[in-house]
Design a protein around this motif. Structure first.
Motif, mmCIF file in Angstrom:
data_model
loop_
_atom_site.group_PDB
_atom_site.id
_atom_site.type_symbol
_atom_site.label_atom_id
_atom_site.label_comp_id
_atom_site.label_asym_id
_atom_site.label_seq_id
_atom_site.Cartn_x
_atom_site.Cartn_y
_atom_site.Cartn_z
ATOM 1 N N ASP A 134 4.731 -3.736 10.490
ATOM 2 C CA ASP A 134 4.152 -5.168 10.457
ATOM 3 C C ASP A 134 3.972 -5.624 8.929
ATOM 4 O O ASP A 134 4.238 -4.661 8.027
ATOM 5 N N TYR A 135 3.769 -6.771 8.800
ATOM 6 C CA TYR A 135 3.715 -7.343 7.617
ATOM 7 C C TYR A 135 2.835 -6.510 6.488
ATOM 8 O O TYR A 135 3.420 -6.001 5.532
ATOM 9 N N LEU A 136 1.846 -6.011 6.722
ATOM 10 C CA LEU A 136 0.917 -5.271 5.708
ATOM 11 C C LEU A 136 1.492 -4.133 5.343
ATOM 12 O O LEU A 136 1.514 -3.787 4.103
ATOM 13 N N ARG A 137 1.992 -3.397 6.192
ATOM 14 C CA ARG A 137 2.500 -1.870 6.109
ATOM 15 C C ARG A 137 3.974 -2.116 5.404
ATOM 16 O O ARG A 137 4.216 -1.378 4.379
ATOM 17 N N LYS A 138 4.743 -3.142 5.798
ATOM 18 C CA LYS A 138 6.234 -3.454 5.096
ATOM 19 C C LYS A 138 5.811 -3.703 3.416
ATOM 20 O O LYS A 138 6.540 -3.243 2.520
ATOM 21 N N GLN A 139 4.780 -4.554 3.290
ATOM 22 C CA GLN A 139 4.437 -4.769 1.737
ATOM 23 C C GLN A 139 3.945 -3.759 1.077
ATOM 24 O O GLN A 139 4.194 -3.439 -0.169
ATOM 25 N N VAL A 140 2.925 -3.015 1.618
ATOM 26 C CA VAL A 140 2.151 -2.018 0.975
ATOM 27 C C VAL A 140 3.151 -0.557 0.367
ATOM 28 O O VAL A 140 3.143 -0.183 -0.526
ATOM 29 N N LEU A 141 3.774 -0.043 1.744
ATOM 30 C CA LEU A 141 4.530 0.947 1.525
ATOM 31 C C LEU A 141 5.660 1.089 0.734
ATOM 32 O O LEU A 141 6.189 1.879 0.172
ATOM 33 N N THR A 142 6.369 -0.274 0.464
ATOM 34 C CA THR A 142 7.557 -0.370 -0.289
ATOM 35 C C THR A 142 6.830 -0.627 -1.921
ATOM 36 O O THR A 142 8.005 -0.886 -2.534
ATOM 37 N N ALA A 143 5.960 -0.895 -2.112
ATOM 38 C CA ALA A 143 5.408 -1.356 -3.476
ATOM 39 C C ALA A 143 4.513 -0.344 -4.105
ATOM 40 O O ALA A 143 3.933 0.659 -3.441
ATOM 41 N N GLU A 181 -0.723 -6.032 -4.351
ATOM 42 C CA GLU A 181 -1.686 -7.406 -4.070
ATOM 43 C C GLU A 181 -0.512 -8.543 -4.125
ATOM 44 O O GLU A 181 -1.023 -9.505 -3.303
ATOM 45 N N HIS A 182 0.178 -8.675 -5.099
ATOM 46 C CA HIS A 182 1.119 -9.575 -5.061
ATOM 47 C C HIS A 182 1.930 -9.806 -4.054
ATOM 48 O O HIS A 182 2.220 -10.906 -3.428
ATOM 49 N N HIS A 183 2.474 -8.746 -3.474
ATOM 50 C CA HIS A 183 3.323 -8.879 -2.457
ATOM 51 C C HIS A 183 2.676 -9.417 -1.095
ATOM 52 O O HIS A 183 3.230 -9.950 -0.195
ATOM 53 N N LEU A 184 1.390 -8.776 -0.877
ATOM 54 C CA LEU A 184 0.674 -9.483 0.252
ATOM 55 C C LEU A 184 0.205 -10.815 0.195
ATOM 56 O O LEU A 184 0.321 -11.425 1.151
ATOM 57 N N PHE A 185 -0.011 -11.176 -1.002
ATOM 58 C CA PHE A 185 -0.676 -12.620 -1.191
ATOM 59 C C PHE A 185 0.324 -13.202 -2.454
ATOM 60 O O PHE A 185 -0.326 -13.370 -3.519
ATOM 61 N N PRO A 186 1.490 -13.707 -2.227
ATOM 62 C CA PRO A 186 2.369 -14.194 -3.083
ATOM 63 C C PRO A 186 1.855 -15.346 -3.801
ATOM 64 O O PRO A 186 2.224 -15.397 -5.231
ATOM 65 N N ASN A 187 1.174 -16.277 -3.184
ATOM 66 C CA ASN A 187 0.591 -17.220 -4.117
ATOM 67 C C ASN A 187 -0.783 -17.202 -4.667
ATOM 68 O O ASN A 187 -1.387 -17.904 -5.136
ATOM 69 N N MET A 188 -1.308 -16.237 -4.660
ATOM 70 C CA MET A 188 -2.414 -15.518 -5.345
ATOM 71 C C MET A 188 -2.253 -15.817 -6.992
ATOM 72 O O MET A 188 -1.204 -15.072 -7.296
ATOM 73 N N PRO A 189 -3.129 -16.644 -7.525
ATOM 74 C CA PRO A 189 -2.939 -16.627 -9.025
ATOM 75 C C PRO A 189 -2.788 -15.140 -9.493
ATOM 76 O O PRO A 189 -3.834 -14.478 -9.324
ATOM 77 N N THR A 190 -2.304 -14.958 -10.599
ATOM 78 C CA THR A 190 -2.269 -13.905 -11.311
ATOM 79 C C THR A 190 -3.328 -13.310 -11.859
ATOM 80 O O THR A 190 -3.829 -12.001 -11.572
ATOM 81 N N PRO A 191 -4.445 -14.035 -12.290
ATOM 82 C CA PRO A 191 -5.922 -13.500 -12.870
ATOM 83 C C PRO A 191 -6.621 -12.909 -11.725
ATOM 84 O O PRO A 191 -7.599 -12.162 -12.148
ATOM 85 N N ASN A 192 -6.200 -13.298 -10.393
ATOM 86 C CA ASN A 192 -7.190 -13.056 -9.315
ATOM 87 C C ASN A 192 -6.567 -11.688 -8.553
ATOM 88 O O ASN A 192 -7.461 -11.078 -7.891
ATOM 89 N N LEU A 193 -5.365 -11.181 -9.094
ATOM 90 C CA LEU A 193 -5.000 -9.861 -8.564
ATOM 91 C C LEU A 193 -5.877 -8.641 -8.841
ATOM 92 O O LEU A 193 -5.951 -8.151 -7.918
ATOM 93 N N ARG A 194 -6.263 -8.668 -9.983
ATOM 94 C CA ARG A 194 -7.081 -7.385 -10.390
ATOM 95 C C ARG A 194 -8.214 -7.389 -9.497
ATOM 96 O O ARG A 194 -9.042 -6.319 -9.336
ATOM 97 N N HIS A 195 -9.144 -8.533 -9.024
ATOM 98 C CA HIS A 195 -10.128 -8.528 -8.508
ATOM 99 C C HIS A 195 -9.822 -8.201 -6.816
ATOM 100 O O HIS A 195 -10.650 -8.018 -6.265
#
Length: 337
Positions: free
Chosen positions: A252-261, A282-296
């Protein structure tokens, strides 16, 4: 795994997405990007002023190293524009992306966004991800068995050759950007061609006006080599050495993105040096998330994956390189026997 099972597990991402949205982490950060983009432009301008001030001297090679970093930062901003992290609408994102990408650093906007979108849709997929195509490096035993020519020749010791090969990455990006514009159906061909040509016009004119021919060629070689090495070194830790997928993979989408990153630890310095791409999961799960929000978003995603029993890979910068290089060395092992 059956198709129905995969679809059922797809709801796992929906639950995570609600958590992220409720935390406000998908909201745009206009002030952050206004400051960041201004600093990127000022950094390049400072490098160009230093280049002219140093003049026809071998010390200009130090300026080449600084400008490689500055160009890399422009590349990261272009990346964020391509994901609509800066502006919600595609129109302003495309205009800014062409200015920063095509005109600023010689990166074809349409070609790169298409390529990168395909990577995000199928990360580390041997058939669909252009970033793991065996054009030079082979990434799996299946690719090794099918390899011919240069990739097969290099595969034996590709782990040792990986970083030297990255010094050619900038040239690859420039050439691929031009080649894409002459393919049938290329969008906005003449506009992008004009902008790309405009980049090399101001870039080469400045270099060969200020420097003697020998020093100009040296500057060109050093700057482009370090620029390519910098870009490649920030992308390599994120997926290389992680599982590769094939047409038989049913995730599924979540595992495809998490397991390969893989995420890269390191704090603020790594955040700046890698343009936020160290939060790759986090970037692969939510590509349009602004960079400074990724660490949160990271602790939310990490805890959620732990609750589901989904492996969440993190490593230090050197450790991530070690994993990638060991993988490449293992792939080439059959040729060394």
């Amino acid at each position: 795994m059956t198709t129905s099972a995969v679809e059922a597990r797809g709801s796992d991402f929906a639950k995570l997405a609600r958590k992220i949205s409720d935390a406000g982490l998908l909201d745009r950060r206009p002030v952050y990007y206004a400051i960041r983009m201004s600093l990127c432009v000022l950094t390049v301008v400072a490098g160009l002023v230093a280049f002219v001030w140093v003049g026809d001297s071998w010390w200009t090679l130090a300026v080449a190293a600084f400008l490689a970093f500055a160009f890399g930062q422009i590349g990261f901003v272009s990346h964020d524009l391509g994901h609509l992290q800066v502006f919600r609408r595609r129109g302003p994102s495309t205009i800014a992306g062409r200015i920063f990408g095509n005109l600023g650093i010689g990166l074809g906007w349409e070609w790169w966004t298409d390529k990168h979108t395909r990577h995000h849709a199928n990360p580390n997929h041997e058939d669909h991800d252009p970033d793991v195509s065996p054009a030079v490096i082979v990434w799996s035993q299946d690719q090794l068995r099918q390899s011919r020519g240069l990739p097969r020749f290099l595969a034996r010791y590709q782990a040792y050759l990986f970083f030297p090969i990255l010094t050619l990455e900038a040239w690859h990006l420039h050439i691929a950007s031009y080649k894409a514009l002459f393919r049938r159906g290329a969008k906005h061909r003449w506009l992008e061609l004009a902008l790309l040509t405009g980049h090399f016009a101001w870039y080469l004119a400045l270099i060969f006006t200020v420097l003697s021919p020998v020093k100009a060629l040296a500057f060109l070689a050093v700057h482009q080599a370090l620029f390519g090495l910098y870009l490649g070194s920030t992308f390599a830790p994120n997926h290389k050495g992680m599982p590769t997928l094939t047409s038989e993979s049913k995730l599924d989408y979540l595992r495809k993105q998490v397991l390969t990153a893989r995420n890269v630890r390191g704090g603020v310095i790594i955040d700046v040096a890698m343009g936020g791409l160290n939060y790759q999961i986090e970037h692969h799960l939510f590509p349009n998330m602004p960079t400074p929000n990724l660490r949160h978003a990271q602790p939310i995603v990490r805890d959620y994956c732990a609750a589901l029993g989904v492996p969440y890979e993190e490593a230090g910068l050197l450790g991530s390189y070690g994993q990638a290089l060991r993988h490449l060395h293992e792939v080439g092992a059959p040729l060394r026997k």
